[in-house]
Design a protein around this motif. Structure first.
Motif, PDB file in Angstrom:
ATOM      1  N   LYS A  90      27.922  -3.323 -36.853  1.00  0.00           N
ATOM      2  CA  LYS A  90      27.298  -3.581 -35.374  1.00  0.00           C
ATOM      3  C   LYS A  90      27.713  -2.261 -34.468  1.00  0.00           C
ATOM      4  N   SER A  91      28.366  -1.175 -34.845  1.00  0.00           N
ATOM      5  CA  SER A  91      28.732  -0.178 -34.292  1.00  0.00           C
ATOM      6  C   SER A  91      27.788   0.862 -33.608  1.00  0.00           C
ATOM      7  N   ILE A  92      28.136   1.584 -32.601  1.00  0.00           N
ATOM      8  CA  ILE A  92      27.294   2.454 -32.024  1.00  0.00           C
ATOM      9  C   ILE A  92      28.387   3.416 -31.610  1.00  0.00           C
ATOM     10  N   SER A  93      27.928   4.895 -32.113  1.00  0.00           N
ATOM     11  CA  SER A  93      28.963   5.764 -31.656  1.00  0.00           C
ATOM     12  C   SER A  93      29.156   6.091 -30.173  1.00  0.00           C
ATOM     13  N   PHE A  94      30.129   6.743 -29.822  1.00  0.00           N
ATOM     14  CA  PHE A  94      30.558   7.074 -28.336  1.00  0.00           C
ATOM     15  C   PHE A  94      29.202   8.084 -27.925  1.00  0.00           C
ATOM     16  N   VAL A  95      28.909   8.809 -28.674  1.00  0.00           N
ATOM     17  CA  VAL A  95      27.800   9.727 -28.222  1.00  0.00           C
ATOM     18  C   VAL A  95      26.576   9.031 -28.178  1.00  0.00           C
ATOM     19  N   GLY A  96      26.397   8.178 -29.040  1.00  0.00           N
ATOM     20  CA  GLY A  96      24.856   7.454 -29.309  1.00  0.00           C
ATOM     21  C   GLY A  96      25.173   6.436 -27.901  1.00  0.00           C
ATOM     22  N   CYS A  97      26.068   5.666 -27.503  1.00  0.00           N
ATOM     23  CA  CYS A  97      26.360   4.904 -26.522  1.00  0.00           C
ATOM     24  C   CYS A  97      26.036   5.405 -25.275  1.00  0.00           C
ATOM     25  N   LEU A  98      26.696   6.720 -25.102  1.00  0.00           N
ATOM     26  CA  LEU A  98      26.423   7.660 -23.950  1.00  0.00           C
ATOM     27  C   LEU A  98      24.868   7.914 -23.877  1.00  0.00           C
TER      28      LEU A  98
ATOM     29  N   GLU B  34      30.127   9.716 -14.495  1.00  0.00           N
ATOM     30  CA  GLU B  34      31.146   8.923 -13.886  1.00  0.00           C
ATOM     31  C   GLU B  34      31.878   7.610 -14.806  1.00  0.00           C
ATOM     32  N   THR B  35      30.842   7.287 -15.350  1.00  0.00           N
ATOM     33  CA  THR B  35      31.195   5.794 -16.371  1.00  0.00           C
ATOM     34  C   THR B  35      31.882   6.173 -17.643  1.00  0.00           C
ATOM     35  N   PHE B  36      31.650   7.364 -18.395  1.00  0.00           N
ATOM     36  CA  PHE B  36      32.042   7.732 -19.558  1.00  0.00           C
ATOM     37  C   PHE B  36      33.403   8.698 -19.450  1.00  0.00           C
ATOM     38  N   THR B  37      33.869   8.861 -18.149  1.00  0.00           N
ATOM     39  CA  THR B  37      35.203   9.186 -18.249  1.00  0.00           C
ATOM     40  C   THR B  37      36.306   8.338 -17.710  1.00  0.00           C
ATOM     41  N   LEU B  38      35.645   6.929 -17.595  1.00  0.00           N
ATOM     42  CA  LEU B  38      36.731   6.001 -17.336  1.00  0.00           C
ATOM     43  C   LEU B  38      37.706   5.890 -18.501  1.00  0.00           C
ATOM     44  N   THR B  39      38.811   5.344 -18.236  1.00  0.00           N
ATOM     45  CA  THR B  39      39.547   5.106 -19.475  1.00  0.00           C
ATOM     46  C   THR B  39      39.347   3.682 -20.016  1.00  0.00           C
ATOM     47  N   PHE B  40      39.037   3.524 -21.349  1.00  0.00           N
ATOM     48  CA  PHE B  40      38.544   2.170 -21.864  1.00  0.00           C
ATOM     49  C   PHE B  40      39.760   1.579 -22.516  1.00  0.00           C
ATOM     50  N   CYS B  41      40.079   0.279 -22.338  1.00  0.00           N
ATOM     51  CA  CYS B  41      40.997  -0.495 -23.143  1.00  0.00           C
ATOM     52  C   CYS B  41      40.573  -1.498 -24.199  1.00  0.00           C
ATOM     53  N   GLY B  42      39.263  -1.068 -24.629  1.00  0.00           N
ATOM     54  CA  GLY B  42      38.797  -2.044 -25.692  1.00  0.00           C
ATOM     55  C   GLY B  42      37.440  -1.064 -26.235  1.00  0.00           C
ATOM     56  N   ASP B  43      37.082  -1.627 -27.464  1.00  0.00           N
ATOM     57  CA  ASP B  43      35.570  -0.958 -27.877  1.00  0.00           C
ATOM     58  C   ASP B  43      34.611  -2.076 -28.246  1.00  0.00           C
TER      59      ASP B  43
ATOM     60  N   LEU C 290      30.293  -2.356 -20.012  1.00  0.00           N
ATOM     61  CA  LEU C 290      31.403  -0.964 -19.974  1.00  0.00           C
ATOM     62  C   LEU C 290      32.508  -1.012 -18.964  1.00  0.00           C
ATOM     63  N   VAL C 291      31.879  -1.235 -17.809  1.00  0.00           N
ATOM     64  CA  VAL C 291      32.957  -1.519 -16.667  1.00  0.00           C
ATOM     65  C   VAL C 291      34.099  -2.417 -17.153  1.00  0.00           C
ATOM     66  N   LYS C 292      33.710  -3.524 -17.663  1.00  0.00           N
ATOM     67  CA  LYS C 292      34.587  -4.556 -17.853  1.00  0.00           C
ATOM     68  C   LYS C 292      35.580  -3.973 -18.921  1.00  0.00           C
ATOM     69  N   LEU C 293      35.148  -3.213 -19.623  1.00  0.00           N
ATOM     70  CA  LEU C 293      36.220  -2.610 -20.542  1.00  0.00           C
ATOM     71  C   LEU C 293      37.173  -1.617 -20.185  1.00  0.00           C
ATOM     72  N   ALA C 294      36.883  -1.234 -18.867  1.00  0.00           N
ATOM     73  CA  ALA C 294      37.504  -0.117 -18.298  1.00  0.00           C
ATOM     74  C   ALA C 294      39.265  -0.562 -18.011  1.00  0.00           C
TER      75      ALA C 294
ATOM     76  N   ASP D  16      38.770   3.102  -6.638  1.00  0.00           N
ATOM     77  CA  ASP D  16      37.632   3.015  -5.554  1.00  0.00           C
ATOM     78  C   ASP D  16      36.660   4.113  -5.661  1.00  0.00           C
ATOM     79  N   SER D  17      36.991   5.391  -6.065  1.00  0.00           N
ATOM     80  CA  SER D  17      36.009   6.328  -5.897  1.00  0.00           C
ATOM     81  C   SER D  17      35.066   6.230  -6.778  1.00  0.00           C
ATOM     82  N   TYR D  18      35.134   5.422  -8.036  1.00  0.00           N
ATOM     83  CA  TYR D  18      34.197   5.094  -8.844  1.00  0.00           C
ATOM     84  C   TYR D  18      33.196   4.128  -8.311  1.00  0.00           C
ATOM     85  N   GLN D  19      33.737   3.015  -7.618  1.00  0.00           N
ATOM     86  CA  GLN D  19      33.148   1.881  -6.937  1.00  0.00           C
ATOM     87  C   GLN D  19      32.134   2.454  -5.854  1.00  0.00           C
TER      88      GLN D  19
END
Length: 309
Positions: free
Chosen positions: A89-97, A161-170, A182-186, A191-194
């Motif tokens: 069920k995986s998708i690579s980081f680059v594929g997701c981007l 902007e989205t793919f420079t967030l720090t993710f806490c899950g995969d 994706l935002v939920k995983l951040a 506030d700047s991103y919002q």
């Protein structure tokens, strides 16, 4: 939670269910819908390109809408089907981007294109005698190019902007790489991103929506100036297909992205996402063909040629 941004090389797409029977059923459903989408949009594009009666601005825009829907569906559906029948069920980081970038660019481009089509309908109804000159092929091409340009510039901004967030899950609790999961995983959304997010959504969704509403106010005013009832009905019927497509498309987007956070649930929104990503590209050719006499006549003409040959 441990920050995984620099170590994440792939994401896991949770999808709808882990039941093998249901996954197989969903695979068949998505396959049928994708086949209908591809066939329907290709036929509509071929008709518009080959039948001289459809060489107008309105059908030029419809052809580009079909192209966007065809491309948009292809970004998602093959991967969804593969996820349904594969244990991986995986998708690579680059594929997701890449999936995120193209889906956002195509979605935003469609928002602008639908707004352009509303202006086209206004010109056709308010200035029917000058319509051909007013909506010239050159101007139509510029408007379509502007729609694509605006859509993909916005996509570049929101993707970076989205793919420079720090993710806490995969694990993405959805069937594709969309903004909300994706935002939920951040780990932390600044506030700047919002601010960037609200600007992108407002400029690509709210602004075209306001433009479409304004166009239809002018369209209604123009229709009311028509003396005969039959003339009014005929004028309004030319807007029926576009109005239906706009209502379905913008209604789905506004439901997903413009609600209070307290009412947001990923499980419920998965079904709305399916409608936007899989069903809408399939429905649009039907909307613009079943109620359109010119398209139906062009299809009959093409069918007769095939039979003769």
């Amino acid at each position: 939670m441990e920050k995984l941004n620099h170590t994440v090389t792939e994401f896991i797409l949770a999808g709808f269910t882990t039941d093998p029977v249901m996954q197989l059923f969903l695979f068949v459903v998505f396959l049928l819908m994708y086949c209908i989408t591809v066939i329907g949009n290709i036929i509509l594009i071929v008709l518009i390109c080959t039948d001289s009666r459809l060489y107008t601005a309105m059908y030029f825009f419809i052809g580009n809408l079909s192209f966007l829907d065809l491309w948009y569906s292809t970004v998602y559906t093959p991967k969804i089907m593969l996820t349904c029948i594969s244990e991986d069920k995986s998708i690579s980081f680059v594929g997701c981007l890449a999936q995120f970038f193209f889906s956002a660019g195509l979605a935003y481009s469609e928002c602008y294109l639908l707004a352009t089509m509303a202006y086209d309908r206004y010109m056709a109804i308010s200035k029917p005698l000058l319509y051909t000159q007013a909506m010239s092929p050159k101007l139509s091409s510029y408007l379509v190019a502007a729609s694509y340009t605006g859509g993909f510039i916005s996509s570049t901004i929101i993707t970076s902007e989205t793919f420079t967030l720090t993710f806490c899950g995969d694990v993405i609790d959805d069937f594709f790489c969309d903004l909300p999961p994706l935002v939920k995983l951040a780990c932390d959304v600044k506030d700047s991103y919002q601010a960037v997010l609200y600007f992108i959504l407002a400029s690509n969704v709210i602004s075209p929506t306001v433009f479409i509403l304004a166009s239809y106010l002018f369209i209604i005013a123009a229709i009311l100036r028509i003396s005969s009832t039959q003339g009014r009905l005929k004028a309004f019927s030319t807007c029926g297909s576009h109005l239906t497509a706009v209502t379905l498309y913008y209604g789905s987007i506004l439901f997903i992205y413009f609600r209070p956070s307290t009412s947001y649930t990923l499980e419920r929104d998965k079904f709305v996402s399916v409608f936007c990503t899989v069903a809408m590209p399939m429905v649009n050719p039907m909307i613009y063909s079943l109620r359109n006499r010119d398209v139906k006549d062009a299809f009959k003409k093409m069918r007769n040629k095939i039979r003769i040959s």
